[in-house]
Motif scaffolding. Sequence first.
Motif, PDB file in Angstrom:
ATOM      1  N   SER A  85      -1.374  -3.093 -12.229  1.00  0.00           N
ATOM      2  CA  SER A  85      -1.726  -4.154 -11.286  1.00  0.00           C
ATOM      3  C   SER A  85      -3.234  -4.254 -11.105  1.00  0.00           C
ATOM      4  CB  SER A  85      -1.065  -3.905  -9.935  1.00  0.00           C
ATOM      5  OG  SER A  85       0.347  -3.995 -10.038  1.00  0.00           O
ATOM      6  N   GLN A  86      -3.918  -3.110 -11.124  1.00  0.00           N
ATOM      7  CA  GLN A  86      -5.367  -3.132 -11.004  1.00  0.00           C
ATOM      8  C   GLN A  86      -6.025  -3.765 -12.220  1.00  0.00           C
ATOM      9  OE1 GLN A  86      -7.271   0.471  -9.794  1.00  0.00           O
ATOM     10  NE2 GLN A  86      -6.046   0.705  -7.944  1.00  0.00           N
ATOM     11  N   VAL A  87      -5.509  -3.457 -13.409  1.00  0.00           N
ATOM     12  CA  VAL A  87      -6.051  -4.061 -14.633  1.00  0.00           C
ATOM     13  C   VAL A  87      -5.857  -5.574 -14.607  1.00  0.00           C
ATOM     14  CG1 VAL A  87      -5.775  -4.226 -17.139  1.00  0.00           C
ATOM     15  CG2 VAL A  87      -5.799  -1.987 -16.030  1.00  0.00           C
ATOM     16  N   GLN A  88      -4.663  -6.013 -14.188  1.00  0.00           N
ATOM     17  CA  GLN A  88      -4.383  -7.444 -14.112  1.00  0.00           C
ATOM     18  C   GLN A  88      -5.317  -8.135 -13.112  1.00  0.00           C
ATOM     19  OE1 GLN A  88      -2.537  -8.151 -16.929  1.00  0.00           O
ATOM     20  NE2 GLN A  88      -1.334  -9.542 -15.653  1.00  0.00           N
ATOM     21  N   MET A  89      -5.501  -7.509 -11.949  1.00  0.00           N
ATOM     22  CA  MET A  89      -6.372  -8.100 -10.928  1.00  0.00           C
ATOM     23  C   MET A  89      -7.820  -8.133 -11.400  1.00  0.00           C
ATOM     24  SD  MET A  89      -6.719  -7.053  -6.905  1.00  0.00           S
ATOM     25  CE  MET A  89      -7.900  -7.873  -5.816  1.00  0.00           C
ATOM     26  N   GLN A  90      -8.240  -7.087 -12.081  1.00  0.00           N
ATOM     27  CA  GLN A  90      -9.607  -7.037 -12.607  1.00  0.00           C
ATOM     28  C   GLN A  90      -9.847  -8.196 -13.571  1.00  0.00           C
ATOM     29  OE1 GLN A  90     -10.562  -3.487 -14.893  1.00  0.00           O
ATOM     30  NE2 GLN A  90     -12.625  -3.469 -14.039  1.00  0.00           N
ATOM     31  N   ARG A  91      -8.862  -8.480 -14.412  1.00  0.00           N
ATOM     32  CA  ARG A  91      -8.977  -9.606 -15.344  1.00  0.00           C
ATOM     33  C   ARG A  91      -8.983 -10.935 -14.597  1.00  0.00           C
ATOM     34  NH1 ARG A  91      -4.386  -7.149 -19.435  1.00  0.00           N
ATOM     35  NH2 ARG A  91      -5.747  -5.630 -20.515  1.00  0.00           N
ATOM     36  N   ASP A  92      -8.087 -11.053 -13.582  1.00  0.00           N
ATOM     37  CA  ASP A  92      -8.002 -12.302 -12.814  1.00  0.00           C
ATOM     38  C   ASP A  92      -9.312 -12.620 -12.104  1.00  0.00           C
ATOM     39  OD1 ASP A  92      -5.389 -12.617 -13.627  1.00  0.00           O
ATOM     40  OD2 ASP A  92      -4.513 -11.797 -11.780  1.00  0.00           O
ATOM     41  N   PHE A  93     -10.041 -11.580 -11.704  1.00  0.00           N
ATOM     42  CA  PHE A  93     -11.306 -11.780 -11.014  1.00  0.00           C
ATOM     43  C   PHE A  93     -12.505 -11.661 -11.960  1.00  0.00           C
ATOM     44  CE2 PHE A  93      -8.568 -11.236  -7.397  1.00  0.00           C
ATOM     45  CZ  PHE A  93      -9.200 -11.912  -6.358  1.00  0.00           C
ATOM     46  N   ASN A  94     -12.236 -11.716 -13.263  1.00  0.00           N
ATOM     47  CA  ASN A  94     -13.290 -11.742 -14.287  1.00  0.00           C
ATOM     48  C   ASN A  94     -14.277 -10.584 -14.144  1.00  0.00           C
ATOM     49  OD1 ASN A  94     -12.377 -14.240 -15.501  1.00  0.00           O
ATOM     50  ND2 ASN A  94     -13.237 -15.303 -13.723  1.00  0.00           N
ATOM     51  N   ASN A  95     -13.713  -9.399 -13.868  1.00  0.00           N
ATOM     52  CA  ASN A  95     -14.545  -8.192 -13.744  1.00  0.00           C
ATOM     53  C   ASN A  95     -15.705  -8.395 -12.770  1.00  0.00           C
ATOM     54  OD1 ASN A  95     -13.206  -6.471 -15.798  1.00  0.00           O
ATOM     55  ND2 ASN A  95     -13.914  -8.067 -17.207  1.00  0.00           N
ATOM     56  N   HIS A  96     -15.388  -8.974 -11.622  1.00  0.00           N
ATOM     57  CA  HIS A  96     -16.426  -9.269 -10.625  1.00  0.00           C
ATOM     58  C   HIS A  96     -17.187  -7.983 -10.272  1.00  0.00           C
ATOM     59  CE1 HIS A  96     -18.442 -10.716  -7.041  1.00  0.00           C
ATOM     60  NE2 HIS A  96     -18.015 -11.942  -7.294  1.00  0.00           N
ATOM     61  N   PRO A  97     -18.501  -8.029 -10.297  1.00  0.00           N
ATOM     62  CA  PRO A  97     -19.286  -6.806 -10.089  1.00  0.00           C
ATOM     63  C   PRO A  97     -19.173  -6.212  -8.682  1.00  0.00           C
ATOM     64  CG  PRO A  97     -20.715  -8.747 -10.158  1.00  0.00           C
ATOM     65  CD  PRO A  97     -19.356  -9.192 -10.598  1.00  0.00           C
ATOM     66  N   SER A  98     -18.729  -7.007  -7.693  1.00  0.00           N
ATOM     67  CA  SER A  98     -18.626  -6.487  -6.327  1.00  0.00           C
ATOM     68  C   SER A  98     -17.278  -5.824  -6.040  1.00  0.00           C
ATOM     69  CB  SER A  98     -18.845  -7.626  -5.315  1.00  0.00           C
ATOM     70  OG  SER A  98     -20.162  -8.128  -5.405  1.00  0.00           O
ATOM     71  N   ILE A  99     -16.353  -5.910  -7.004  1.00  0.00           N
ATOM     72  CA  ILE A  99     -15.025  -5.329  -6.794  1.00  0.00           C
ATOM     73  C   ILE A  99     -14.910  -4.005  -7.543  1.00  0.00           C
ATOM     74  CG2 ILE A  99     -12.540  -5.680  -6.990  1.00  0.00           C
ATOM     75  CD1 ILE A  99     -13.025  -8.679  -7.042  1.00  0.00           C
ATOM     76  N   LYS A 100     -14.541  -2.960  -6.813  1.00  0.00           N
ATOM     77  CA  LYS A 100     -14.336  -1.643  -7.401  1.00  0.00           C
ATOM     78  C   LYS A 100     -12.873  -1.240  -7.223  1.00  0.00           C
ATOM     79  CE  LYS A 100     -15.761   3.218  -7.026  1.00  0.00           C
ATOM     80  NZ  LYS A 100     -16.623   4.180  -6.296  1.00  0.00           N
ATOM     81  N   PHE A 101     -12.237  -0.794  -8.283  1.00  0.00           N
ATOM     82  CA  PHE A 101     -10.832  -0.419  -8.243  1.00  0.00           C
ATOM     83  C   PHE A 101     -10.689   1.101  -8.189  1.00  0.00           C
ATOM     84  CE2 PHE A 101     -10.918  -4.633  -9.994  1.00  0.00           C
ATOM     85  CZ  PHE A 101      -9.825  -5.258  -9.407  1.00  0.00           C
ATOM     86  N   ILE A 102      -9.841   1.559  -7.250  1.00  0.00           N
ATOM     87  CA  ILE A 102      -9.629   2.990  -7.049  1.00  0.00           C
ATOM     88  C   ILE A 102      -8.134   3.276  -7.106  1.00  0.00           C
ATOM     89  CG2 ILE A 102      -9.937   4.952  -5.500  1.00  0.00           C
ATOM     90  CD1 ILE A 102     -12.251   3.409  -4.187  1.00  0.00           C
ATOM     91  N   ILE A 103      -7.732   4.108  -8.047  1.00  0.00           N
ATOM     92  CA  ILE A 103      -6.339   4.542  -8.105  1.00  0.00           C
ATOM     93  C   ILE A 103      -6.121   5.601  -7.036  1.00  0.00           C
ATOM     94  CG2 ILE A 103      -4.596   5.752  -9.464  1.00  0.00           C
ATOM     95  CD1 ILE A 103      -5.034   3.017 -10.524  1.00  0.00           C
ATOM     96  N   GLY A 104      -5.096   5.414  -6.211  1.00  0.00           N
ATOM     97  CA  GLY A 104      -4.804   6.395  -5.173  1.00  0.00           C
ATOM     98  C   GLY A 104      -3.614   5.972  -4.347  1.00  0.00           C
ATOM     99  N   ASP A 105      -3.133   6.885  -3.536  1.00  0.00           N
ATOM    100  CA  ASP A 105      -1.956   6.656  -2.702  1.00  0.00           C
ATOM    101  C   ASP A 105      -2.312   6.989  -1.265  1.00  0.00           C
ATOM    102  OD1 ASP A 105       0.618   6.748  -1.448  1.00  0.00           O
ATOM    103  OD2 ASP A 105       1.540   7.214  -3.374  1.00  0.00           O
ATOM    104  N   VAL A 106      -1.911   6.121  -0.320  1.00  0.00           N
ATOM    105  CA  VAL A 106      -2.215   6.397   1.089  1.00  0.00           C
ATOM    106  C   VAL A 106      -1.533   7.670   1.574  1.00  0.00           C
ATOM    107  CG1 VAL A 106      -2.740   4.011   1.746  1.00  0.00           C
ATOM    108  CG2 VAL A 106      -0.361   4.822   1.840  1.00  0.00           C
TER     109      VAL A 106
END
Length: 328
Positions: free
Chosen positions: A41-62
Amino acid sequence: MFNSRTILITGGTGSWGQELTRVLLSYNPREIRIFSRSEFSQVQMQRDFNNHPSIKFIIGDVRDYDAVLNACKGVDYVYHLAALKHVPICELQPDEALKTNVLGTENVIRASIQQDVKKVMDVSTDKAVDAANFYGLTKVYGERLMIRANELSETTQFVCIRGGNVLGTRGSVVPFFKQLILENKEIPLTSTEMTRFFLTITEAITLLIKASHDAVGGEIFVMKMKACRILDLTNVLCKNITKNSIQIVEKGIRPGEKLHEDLISRYETERTYYYGEDYYVILPSTPSTALSNKYNQLPKVSFSSYSSDSSLLSEAEIEEMLKSGGFC
């Protein structure tokens, strides 16, 4: 408020999180951190937002306190969206719902205080009102933990935003029924009398942003929402999507489901205020001085409870709502 700030969104790859991210980007934040469990889901979102430089993706669980603590480092605002939300699944696996929705929320609170976050916005649900299922119960606990957290810190504010069903979110009724109609399959309806609150994703995010700006900590924001019979919603979808005759089969209410939902209970109305044209705000039973000073001059609500069967949309109004959300 958000300009040059760092924002964390737990469960940020979902429908709410993605739309919230789009809106927040318009405020020029320093960074938006998307915290979630799903790598895909993070990879898909990263593509949808064209690798926007202000968005950082972190894998983790609450559920993992250390992961949440690290994600909160240097964060100004937290939007807590992560939750298990599917009622039947939470009924069948209550232990898992408890870990994510209650213990996960507690981890967000502790980490936010530890890292000196300015404000935490917790997204709750109408199912937390007079809870009849385990999902609702977990969200009750989540709300109570969030409201109480304001007593634990002098610098971090906590607020809850309570809403109904958002049109078009993953796993929700509208895209599910729409797909069945397109495939010319029968539609399973739990009850012809069942009613639900609905709002568009744009309305949901508008409420989140307003609560972020206006909250002083300790209150619950509720949007005035439209409600309708699920049967009427189904008929409108069928009418607008196909000329074929679609069979609607009543299956009976599933474990944990209610016939009607509530957004404000009869116990909460005595401390609920009108907040502008589109919102209500619920104060805790013992509000802080800051809460009293901000809201006590507002008019209290005049109804005894706020239920989804109290004022229903006509089919024409449902069609207008669906069109505004881009679903027919």
